[in-house]
Design a protein around this motif. Structure first.
Motif, PDB file in Angstrom:
ATOM      1  N   ASN A  53       0.814  -1.210   0.000  1.00  0.00           N
ATOM      2  CA  ASN A  53       0.000   0.000   0.000  1.00  0.00           C
ATOM      3  C   ASN A  53       0.858   1.277   0.000  1.00  0.00           C
ATOM      4  OD1 ASN A  53      -2.533   1.031  -0.247  1.00  0.00           O
ATOM      5  ND2 ASN A  53      -2.959   1.061   1.950  1.00  0.00           N
ATOM      6  N   THR A  54       1.967   1.233  -0.736  1.00  0.00           N
ATOM      7  CA  THR A  54       2.913   2.346  -0.782  1.00  0.00           C
ATOM      8  C   THR A  54       3.033   2.863  -2.211  1.00  0.00           C
ATOM      9  OG1 THR A  54       4.179   1.305   0.989  1.00  0.00           O
ATOM     10  CG2 THR A  54       5.283   3.005  -0.258  1.00  0.00           C
ATOM     11  N   LEU A  55       3.081   4.177  -2.368  1.00  0.00           N
ATOM     12  CA  LEU A  55       3.282   4.769  -3.684  1.00  0.00           C
ATOM     13  C   LEU A  55       4.765   4.735  -4.027  1.00  0.00           C
ATOM     14  CD1 LEU A  55       0.913   7.861  -3.455  1.00  0.00           C
ATOM     15  CD2 LEU A  55       0.508   5.705  -4.638  1.00  0.00           C
ATOM     16  N   ILE A  56       5.066   4.329  -5.247  1.00  0.00           N
ATOM     17  CA  ILE A  56       6.447   4.257  -5.709  1.00  0.00           C
ATOM     18  C   ILE A  56       6.598   5.243  -6.865  1.00  0.00           C
ATOM     19  CG2 ILE A  56       8.241   2.785  -6.690  1.00  0.00           C
ATOM     20  CD1 ILE A  56       6.780   0.421  -5.314  1.00  0.00           C
ATOM     21  N   TYR A  57       7.472   6.216  -6.700  1.00  0.00           N
ATOM     22  CA  TYR A  57       7.657   7.280  -7.685  1.00  0.00           C
ATOM     23  C   TYR A  57       8.795   6.907  -8.626  1.00  0.00           C
ATOM     24  CZ  TYR A  57       4.547   9.810  -4.659  1.00  0.00           C
ATOM     25  OH  TYR A  57       3.444  10.184  -3.918  1.00  0.00           O
ATOM     26  N   LYS A  58       8.454   6.096  -9.637  1.00  0.00           N
ATOM     27  CA  LYS A  58       9.486   5.571 -10.527  1.00  0.00           C
ATOM     28  C   LYS A  58       9.323   6.043 -11.969  1.00  0.00           C
ATOM     29  CE  LYS A  58       7.136   1.199 -11.476  1.00  0.00           C
ATOM     30  NZ  LYS A  58       7.310  -0.239 -11.503  1.00  0.00           N
ATOM     31  N   ASP A  59       8.467   7.029 -12.202  1.00  0.00           N
ATOM     32  CA  ASP A  59       8.240   7.535 -13.557  1.00  0.00           C
ATOM     33  C   ASP A  59       9.044   8.789 -13.873  1.00  0.00           C
ATOM     34  OD1 ASP A  59       6.456   5.578 -14.376  1.00  0.00           O
ATOM     35  OD2 ASP A  59       4.752   6.629 -13.509  1.00  0.00           O
ATOM     36  N   GLU A  60       9.322   9.610 -12.854  1.00  0.00           N
ATOM     37  CA  GLU A  60       9.999  10.893 -13.073  1.00  0.00           C
ATOM     38  C   GLU A  60      10.836  11.263 -11.867  1.00  0.00           C
ATOM     39  OE1 GLU A  60       6.655  13.548 -13.473  1.00  0.00           O
ATOM     40  OE2 GLU A  60       6.688  13.357 -15.645  1.00  0.00           O
ATOM     41  N   CYS A  61      11.850  12.081 -12.114  1.00  0.00           N
ATOM     42  CA  CYS A  61      12.627  12.679 -11.030  1.00  0.00           C
ATOM     43  C   CYS A  61      11.699  13.606 -10.241  1.00  0.00           C
ATOM     44  CB  CYS A  61      13.800  13.471 -11.605  1.00  0.00           C
ATOM     45  SG  CYS A  61      14.739  14.402 -10.364  1.00  0.00           S
ATOM     46  N   MET A  62      11.796  13.577  -8.942  1.00  0.00           N
ATOM     47  CA  MET A  62      10.941  14.403  -8.088  1.00  0.00           C
ATOM     48  C   MET A  62      11.254  15.890  -8.241  1.00  0.00           C
ATOM     49  SD  MET A  62       8.982  12.243  -6.470  1.00  0.00           S
ATOM     50  CE  MET A  62       8.339  13.077  -5.045  1.00  0.00           C
ATOM     51  N   LYS A  63      12.412  16.210  -8.805  1.00  0.00           N
ATOM     52  CA  LYS A  63      12.826  17.614  -8.919  1.00  0.00           C
ATOM     53  C   LYS A  63      12.710  18.168 -10.335  1.00  0.00           C
ATOM     54  CE  LYS A  63      14.421  17.781  -4.640  1.00  0.00           C
ATOM     55  NZ  LYS A  63      13.919  18.640  -3.620  1.00  0.00           N
ATOM     56  N   CYS A  64      13.046  17.374 -11.342  1.00  0.00           N
ATOM     57  CA  CYS A  64      13.137  17.947 -12.698  1.00  0.00           C
ATOM     58  C   CYS A  64      12.363  17.173 -13.763  1.00  0.00           C
ATOM     59  CB  CYS A  64      14.590  18.062 -13.125  1.00  0.00           C
ATOM     60  SG  CYS A  64      15.374  16.471 -13.464  1.00  0.00           S
ATOM     61  N   TYR A  65      11.675  16.117 -13.398  1.00  0.00           N
ATOM     62  CA  TYR A  65      10.846  15.342 -14.319  1.00  0.00           C
ATOM     63  C   TYR A  65      11.628  14.546 -15.360  1.00  0.00           C
ATOM     64  CZ  TYR A  65       7.612  18.517 -12.120  1.00  0.00           C
ATOM     65  OH  TYR A  65       6.931  19.239 -11.188  1.00  0.00           O
ATOM     66  N   SER A  66      12.925  14.344 -15.146  1.00  0.00           N
ATOM     67  CA  SER A  66      13.672  13.408 -15.989  1.00  0.00           C
ATOM     68  C   SER A  66      13.076  12.026 -15.741  1.00  0.00           C
ATOM     69  CB  SER A  66      15.150  13.438 -15.604  1.00  0.00           C
ATOM     70  OG  SER A  66      15.899  12.587 -16.425  1.00  0.00           O
ATOM     71  N   ASN A  67      13.165  11.123 -16.719  1.00  0.00           N
ATOM     72  CA  ASN A  67      12.496   9.832 -16.569  1.00  0.00           C
ATOM     73  C   ASN A  67      13.438   8.668 -16.854  1.00  0.00           C
ATOM     74  OD1 ASN A  67      12.520   9.325 -19.413  1.00  0.00           O
ATOM     75  ND2 ASN A  67      10.790  10.714 -19.624  1.00  0.00           N
ATOM     76  N   PRO A  68      12.980   7.434 -16.654  1.00  0.00           N
ATOM     77  CA  PRO A  68      13.845   6.270 -16.867  1.00  0.00           C
ATOM     78  C   PRO A  68      14.271   6.069 -18.318  1.00  0.00           C
ATOM     79  CG  PRO A  68      11.937   5.654 -15.562  1.00  0.00           C
ATOM     80  CD  PRO A  68      11.702   7.047 -16.043  1.00  0.00           C
ATOM     81  N   GLU A  69      13.668   6.775 -19.250  1.00  0.00           N
ATOM     82  CA  GLU A  69      14.066   6.677 -20.648  1.00  0.00           C
ATOM     83  C   GLU A  69      15.328   7.492 -20.932  1.00  0.00           C
ATOM     84  OE1 GLU A  69      10.623   7.450 -23.192  1.00  0.00           O
ATOM     85  OE2 GLU A  69       9.384   6.842 -21.492  1.00  0.00           O
ATOM     86  N   HIS A  70      15.729   8.339 -19.995  1.00  0.00           N
ATOM     87  CA  HIS A  70      16.958   9.120 -20.113  1.00  0.00           C
ATOM     88  C   HIS A  70      18.156   8.169 -20.107  1.00  0.00           C
ATOM     89  CE1 HIS A  70      20.193  11.834 -18.845  1.00  0.00           C
ATOM     90  NE2 HIS A  70      19.465  12.779 -19.396  1.00  0.00           N
ATOM     91  N   ALA A  71      19.237   8.573 -20.709  1.00  0.00           N
ATOM     92  CA  ALA A  71      20.414   7.697 -20.842  1.00  0.00           C
ATOM     93  C   ALA A  71      20.926   7.172 -19.499  1.00  0.00           C
ATOM     94  CB  ALA A  71      21.526   8.447 -21.563  1.00  0.00           C
ATOM     95  N   ASP A  72      20.852   7.987 -18.438  1.00  0.00           N
ATOM     96  CA  ASP A  72      21.322   7.559 -17.121  1.00  0.00           C
ATOM     97  C   ASP A  72      20.252   6.838 -16.315  1.00  0.00           C
ATOM     98  OD1 ASP A  72      23.860   8.646 -17.502  1.00  0.00           O
ATOM     99  OD2 ASP A  72      23.240  10.613 -16.770  1.00  0.00           O
ATOM    100  N   GLY A  73      19.039   6.815 -16.812  1.00  0.00           N
ATOM    101  CA  GLY A  73      17.947   6.180 -16.088  1.00  0.00           C
ATOM    102  C   GLY A  73      17.478   7.041 -14.926  1.00  0.00           C
ATOM    103  N   LEU A  74      16.784   6.426 -14.000  1.00  0.00           N
ATOM    104  CA  LEU A  74      16.227   7.101 -12.834  1.00  0.00           C
ATOM    105  C   LEU A  74      16.555   6.275 -11.602  1.00  0.00           C
ATOM    106  CD1 LEU A  74      14.247   9.548 -12.195  1.00  0.00           C
ATOM    107  CD2 LEU A  74      12.484   7.798 -12.021  1.00  0.00           C
ATOM    108  N   ASN A  75      17.046   6.918 -10.560  1.00  0.00           N
ATOM    109  CA  ASN A  75      17.351   6.227  -9.310  1.00  0.00           C
ATOM    110  C   ASN A  75      16.153   6.303  -8.383  1.00  0.00           C
ATOM    111  OD1 ASN A  75      19.940   5.443  -9.933  1.00  0.00           O
ATOM    112  ND2 ASN A  75      20.887   7.262  -9.073  1.00  0.00           N
ATOM    113  N   VAL A  76      15.659   5.146  -7.952  1.00  0.00           N
ATOM    114  CA  VAL A  76      14.567   5.098  -6.986  1.00  0.00           C
ATOM    115  C   VAL A  76      15.171   4.753  -5.634  1.00  0.00           C
ATOM    116  CG1 VAL A  76      12.427   3.946  -6.315  1.00  0.00           C
ATOM    117  CG2 VAL A  76      12.904   4.397  -8.732  1.00  0.00           C
TER     118      VAL A  76
END
Length: 183
Positions: free
Chosen positions: A24-47
């Motif tokens: 029952n926890t929200l996981i923010y894995k679609d965008e950076c919380m600060k700049c909206y970069s996403n996992p499709e970016h070359a460096d990916g996204l750190n959760v």
């Protein structure tokens, strides 16, 4: 930020740095919380595995989160678009979500690697402790997806105190504290 090293474990991979339950926890894995970069970016996204918020690498938001919170264990998620011409992606039926039809959810190959930011090591994800957590994060619906579903499913119910409310003689409310139902 991460050199290619043999996968290891580290002292930071513990319940102090990793959330033990994702129920029952929200996981923010679609965008950076600060700049909206996403996992499709070359460096990916750190959760972050403690607070389950996503941060990018290239703008320094992952490092800022580490400095601010001390949360050092992250799951780097990269999404690489699948080749639309690959045999497995050929659409043979006029259907969505059925075998041979269009699958609108599966347009990406997803790669996930576990890292300790303090040790600057890539960690092994196959351990009995961490493997189910990593798998749950990858397979879970993101907070963004869940909010979209919530918007479609939202039901607005009227308050029992407003059913018989007479608004024909509406006036300007002088005190904003009186602008809500007091019962």
């Amino acid at each position: 930020l991460f050199g290619r090293v043999e996968m290891e474990s580290c002292e930071h991979l513990s319940p102090d740095n990793v959330r033990d339950s994702l129920y029952n926890t929200l996981i923010y894995k679609d965008e950076c919380m600060k700049c909206y970069s996403n996992p499709e970016h070359a460096d990916g996204l750190n959760v972050c595995l403690k607070c389950l918020q996503g941060f990018c690498l290239d703008m320094g938001h992952t490092q800022h989160h580490l400095d601010k919170t001390g949360h050092s264990i992250v799951l780097n998620i990269k999404k690489i678009p699948k080749d639309p011409n690959a045999e497995e992606n050929k659409i043979t039926k006029l259907a969505i979500g059925k075998e041979g039809g269009a699958n609108i959810q599966d347009n990406f190959n997803v790669f996930a690697t576990l890292h300790c930011l303090k040790c600057q090591k890539e960690l092994d994800t196959s351990g009995a402790y961490i493997a189910p957590i990593v798998e749950s994060i990858i397979n879970s619906k993101s907070a963004f997806f869940q909010s979209q579903v919530g918007e479609w499913e939202q039901e607005i119910k009227e308050c029992e105190h407003t059913r018989g409310l007479d608004q024909t003689g509406a006036q300007m409310i002088a005190n904003k504290a009186l602008a809500h139902c007091g019962q």
